[in-house]
Write an enzyme that holds these catalytic residues in place. Structure first.
Site, PDB file in Angstrom:
ATOM      1  N   ARG A   1      -6.871  -1.070  -0.706  1.00 54.83           N
ATOM      2  CA  ARG A   1      -5.513  -1.575  -0.902  1.00 54.83           C
ATOM      3  C   ARG A   1      -5.545  -3.091  -1.014  1.00 54.83           C
ATOM      4  NH1 ARG A   1      -1.215   1.849   0.640  1.00 54.83           N
ATOM      5  NH2 ARG A   1      -2.054   3.933   0.537  1.00 54.83           N
TER       6      ARG A   1
ATOM      7  N   GLY B   1      -3.127   8.039  12.082  1.00 57.34           N
ATOM      8  CA  GLY B   1      -3.335   7.184  10.910  1.00 57.34           C
ATOM      9  C   GLY B   1      -2.580   5.871  11.039  1.00 57.34           C
TER      10      GLY B   1
ATOM     11  N   TYR C   1      -3.074  14.111  -5.396  1.00 62.38           N
ATOM     12  CA  TYR C   1      -2.144  13.393  -4.520  1.00 62.38           C
ATOM     13  C   TYR C   1      -0.723  13.423  -5.093  1.00 62.38           C
ATOM     14  CZ  TYR C   1      -0.295   9.610  -1.574  1.00 62.38           C
ATOM     15  OH  TYR C   1       0.454   8.860  -0.681  1.00 62.38           O
TER      16      TYR C   1
ATOM     17  N   ASP D   1      -3.887  15.516  14.371  1.00 56.48           N
ATOM     18  CA  ASP D   1      -4.685  14.792  13.368  1.00 56.48           C
ATOM     19  C   ASP D   1      -6.096  15.373  13.316  1.00 56.48           C
ATOM     20  OD1 ASP D   1      -4.042  11.650  12.198  1.00 56.48           O
ATOM     21  OD2 ASP D   1      -6.043  12.492  11.900  1.00 56.48           O
TER      22      ASP D   1
ATOM     23  N   LEU E   1       3.211  13.584   8.123  1.00 55.65           N
ATOM     24  CA  LEU E   1       2.533  12.427   7.514  1.00 55.65           C
ATOM     25  C   LEU E   1       1.086  12.734   7.134  1.00 55.65           C
ATOM     26  CD1 LEU E   1       5.036  10.932   8.661  1.00 55.65           C
ATOM     27  CD2 LEU E   1       3.513   9.115   9.411  1.00 55.65           C
TER      28      LEU E   1
ATOM     29  N   THR F   1      -4.060  19.928   1.797  1.00 51.61           N
ATOM     30  CA  THR F   1      -3.314  19.287   2.892  1.00 51.61           C
ATOM     31  C   THR F   1      -1.845  19.155   2.503  1.00 51.61           C
ATOM     32  OG1 THR F   1      -5.276  18.127   3.654  1.00 51.61           O
ATOM     33  CG2 THR F   1      -3.158  17.188   4.321  1.00 51.61           C
TER      34      THR F   1
ATOM     35  N   GLY G   1      -7.687   8.782   9.912  1.00 50.85           N
ATOM     36  CA  GLY G   1      -7.153   8.184  11.137  1.00 50.85           C
ATOM     37  C   GLY G   1      -8.266   8.029  12.169  1.00 50.85           C
TER      38      GLY G   1
HETATM   39  N1  NAD Z   1       0.745   3.510   3.575  1.00 49.30           N
HETATM   40  C1  NAD Z   1       1.425   3.574   2.461  1.00 49.30           C
HETATM   41  O1  NAD Z   1       1.617   2.553   1.794  1.00 49.30           O
HETATM   42  C2  NAD Z   1       2.000   4.890   1.983  1.00 49.30           C
HETATM   43  C3  NAD Z   1       2.687   4.907   0.754  1.00 49.30           C
HETATM   44  C4  NAD Z   1       3.214   6.109   0.306  1.00 49.30           C
HETATM   45  C5  NAD Z   1       3.103   7.254   1.074  1.00 49.30           C
HETATM   46  N2  NAD Z   1       2.430   7.213   2.255  1.00 49.30           N
HETATM   47  C6  NAD Z   1       2.312   8.474   3.001  1.00 49.30           C
HETATM   48  O2  NAD Z   1       2.478   8.278   4.383  1.00 49.30           O
HETATM   49  C7  NAD Z   1       1.588   9.123   5.104  1.00 49.30           C
HETATM   50  C8  NAD Z   1       0.741   8.294   6.050  1.00 49.30           C
HETATM   51  O3  NAD Z   1       0.002   7.353   5.290  1.00 49.30           O
HETATM   52  P1  NAD Z   1      -0.967   6.280   5.979  1.00 49.30           P
HETATM   53  O4  NAD Z   1      -0.942   5.070   5.144  1.00 49.30           O
HETATM   54  O5  NAD Z   1      -0.670   6.190   7.414  1.00 49.30           O
HETATM   55  O6  NAD Z   1      -2.367   6.976   5.723  1.00 49.30           O
HETATM   56  P2  NAD Z   1      -3.550   7.300   6.744  1.00 49.30           P
HETATM   57  O7  NAD Z   1      -4.681   7.816   5.930  1.00 49.30           O
HETATM   58  O8  NAD Z   1      -3.811   6.132   7.636  1.00 49.30           O
HETATM   59  O9  NAD Z   1      -2.928   8.463   7.636  1.00 49.30           O
HETATM   60  C9  NAD Z   1      -3.018   9.826   7.300  1.00 49.30           C
HETATM   61  C10 NAD Z   1      -3.405  10.581   8.554  1.00 49.30           C
HETATM   62  O10 NAD Z   1      -3.438  11.981   8.251  1.00 49.30           O
HETATM   63  C11 NAD Z   1      -4.619  12.540   8.804  1.00 49.30           C
HETATM   64  N3  NAD Z   1      -4.953  13.734   8.030  1.00 49.30           N
HETATM   65  C12 NAD Z   1      -5.366  13.792   6.734  1.00 49.30           C
HETATM   66  N4  NAD Z   1      -5.569  15.075   6.377  1.00 49.30           N
HETATM   67  C13 NAD Z   1      -5.263  15.845   7.471  1.00 49.30           C
HETATM   68  C14 NAD Z   1      -5.278  17.237   7.732  1.00 49.30           C
HETATM   69  N5  NAD Z   1      -5.664  18.112   6.794  1.00 49.30           N
HETATM   70  N6  NAD Z   1      -4.923  17.673   8.968  1.00 49.30           N
HETATM   71  C15 NAD Z   1      -4.547  16.785   9.929  1.00 49.30           C
HETATM   72  N7  NAD Z   1      -4.525  15.451   9.734  1.00 49.30           N
HETATM   73  C16 NAD Z   1      -4.871  14.982   8.519  1.00 49.30           C
HETATM   74  C17 NAD Z   1      -5.649  11.434   8.712  1.00 49.30           C
HETATM   75  O11 NAD Z   1      -6.750  11.601   9.576  1.00 49.30           O
HETATM   76  C18 NAD Z   1      -4.803  10.214   9.064  1.00 49.30           C
HETATM   77  O12 NAD Z   1      -4.758   9.997  10.445  1.00 49.30           O
HETATM   78  C19 NAD Z   1       0.774   9.884   4.069  1.00 49.30           C
HETATM   79  O13 NAD Z   1       1.324  11.163   3.892  1.00 49.30           O
HETATM   80  C20 NAD Z   1       0.929   9.064   2.828  1.00 49.30           C
HETATM   81  O14 NAD Z   1       0.823   9.846   1.671  1.00 49.30           O
HETATM   82  C21 NAD Z   1       1.878   6.059   2.723  1.00 49.30           C
END
Ligand code: NAD
Length: 348
Positions: A191, A17, A150, A38, A78, A97, A43
């Site tokens: 976003r 991701g 979430y 993943d 993550l 998840t 992602g």
């Molecule tokens: N980006 C932000 O601003 C932000 C803010 C708060 C929290 N977060 C947290 O950080 C983490 C990463 O966020 P991101 O922005 O990179 O999001 P993203 O969606 O780009 O990454 C999430 C990844 O998890 C994978 N995924 C989802 N469900 C899955 C499952 N059941 N099994 C295996 N893989 C799975 C997706 O394919 C993806 O690659 C998340 O947990 C998110 O809640 C991010």
């Protein structure tokens, strides 16, 4: 650069991701072995393309709601879709998840005595009554709303971290991540930073809700990765939760104007009514991270935006006139993702 000096085997769930791919890159750069797990829901392989041939990088296509057996020293949990348009696509899967995925990650940590860091979120504060939010604030979350899969999912994940720690002595860390932006953000997840950049690059109107006076804070991805690794390698017993984010505030209008200026776009700003639940302000209090991790963000907004604009301007010609499908693995367009981008309001 901080981090552990000795070579570790590190599992990154959600490693393909946005944040996960930067984290994998960083950990490889520090000399560690990285296992990326993943299911490619949000992602993509493109995010980790440059890592696939790396001798210390391993990719496992696996859904974390199913058990996984692996020997590692560190786990960054993550895996979870992060934006409303994606996590509401299949709400039951999102909470699975967060709950089952976290149980499986904790199961590994317990079995092999690995340290585990949970990527939590500012959304655990819900619609807060206090600004800015400190870690001691318990939040105000609607348990039955469309965001609950979430928000409550992440709260349950924090609860699981603490219970595994208290009951089984698992070495846990909790980081509450606030709005983060940078290259490899999904093009279509609604976003505000990616929306504005894409609209500007396409010469489309930039949609601002309300008068654009509401403020947001944005943390550049490199700063966030630095914070996450600092938290992971912090002293044993420091569990957190710790807020990670950039406390500097910008109005949405200023963000739109800056993006237009930096892209040299002919886009006009158009104003739409403010949705009822759009918060006026969201800003992290990072006192604890400063004190305990000696961490604070360093990348100014314009510098981070320049790198993000560069990324999207290279990406856009390849995807033609429409955004990339939300799940590269699925090839499907998800609800809420229109051909021209995402409807909806600014992310919280
Ligand atoms: N980006 C932000 O601003 C932000 C803010 C708060 C929290 N977060 C947290 O950080 C983490 C990463 O966020 P991101 O922005 O990179 O999001 P993203 O969606 O780009 O990454 C999430 C990844 O998890 C994978 N995924 C989802 N469900 C899955 C499952 N059941 N099994 C295996 N893989 C799975 C997706 O394919 C993806 O690659 C998340 O947990 C998110 O809640 C991010």
């Amino acid at each position: 650069m901080r981090g552990s000096s000795h070579r570790q085997r590190i599992l990154v769930t959600g490693g393909a991701g946005f944040l996960g791919s930067h984290l994998c890159e960083r950990l490889l750069g520090e000399g560690h072995d990285v296992v990326c797990v993943d299911n490619f829901f949000t992602g993509s392989k493109e995010n980790i393309l440059s890592l696939l041939s790396h001798p210390r990088f391993e990719l496992i296509r696996h859904d974390i709601t199913m058990p996984l057996f692996i020997e590692v020293d560190r786990i960054y949990n993550l895996a979870c879709p992060a934006s409303p348009v994606h996590y509401q696509y299949n709400a039951i899967k999102t909470i699975k998840t967060n709950v089952m995925g976290t149980i499986h990650a904790l199961g590994i940590a317990k079995r092999v005595r690995a340290r585990i860091l949970q990527a939590s979120t500012s959304e655990v504060y819900g619609d807060p009554e206090v600004h800015p939010q400190r870690e001691t604030y318990w939040g105000r979350v609607n348990p039955i709303g469309i965001r609950s899969c979430y928000d409550e999912g992440k709260r349950a994940a924090e609860c699981l971290m603490m219970d595994y720690h208290r009951q089984n002595g698992v070495d846990v860390k909790i980081a509450r991540i606030f709005n983060t932006y940078g290259p490899r953000m999904a093009l279509d997840d609604g976003r505000v930073v990616s929306n504005f950049i894409v609209q500007a690059l396409r010469g489309e109107d930039i949609t601002v809700y309300g008068e654009g006076t509401q403020t947001r804070s944005f943390c550049y991805v490199d700063d966030m990765i630095e914070g996450l690794t600092a938290m992971m390698e912090s002293e044993r017993g420091f569990i957190g939760p710790v807020n990670l984010g950039n406390p500097e505030e910008f109005t949405i209008r200023r963000l739109a104007e800056t993006v237009i200026k930096m892209t040299g776009s002919s886009s006009k700003i158009v104003y739409r009514p403010l949705p009822p639940d759009d918060p006026v302000q969201r800003r992290p209090d990072i006192t604890l991270a400063k004190e305990r991790l000696d961490w604070s963000p360093r990348v100014p907004l314009e510098k981070g935006l320049a790198k993000t604009i560069d990324y999207f301007s290279k990406l856009l010609p390849e995807v033609g006139t429409g955004p990339r499908p939300a799940g590269p693995g699925s090839g499907r367009r998800k609800p809420g993702v229109s051909k021209r981008g995402v409807r909806g309001k600014h992310d919280r």
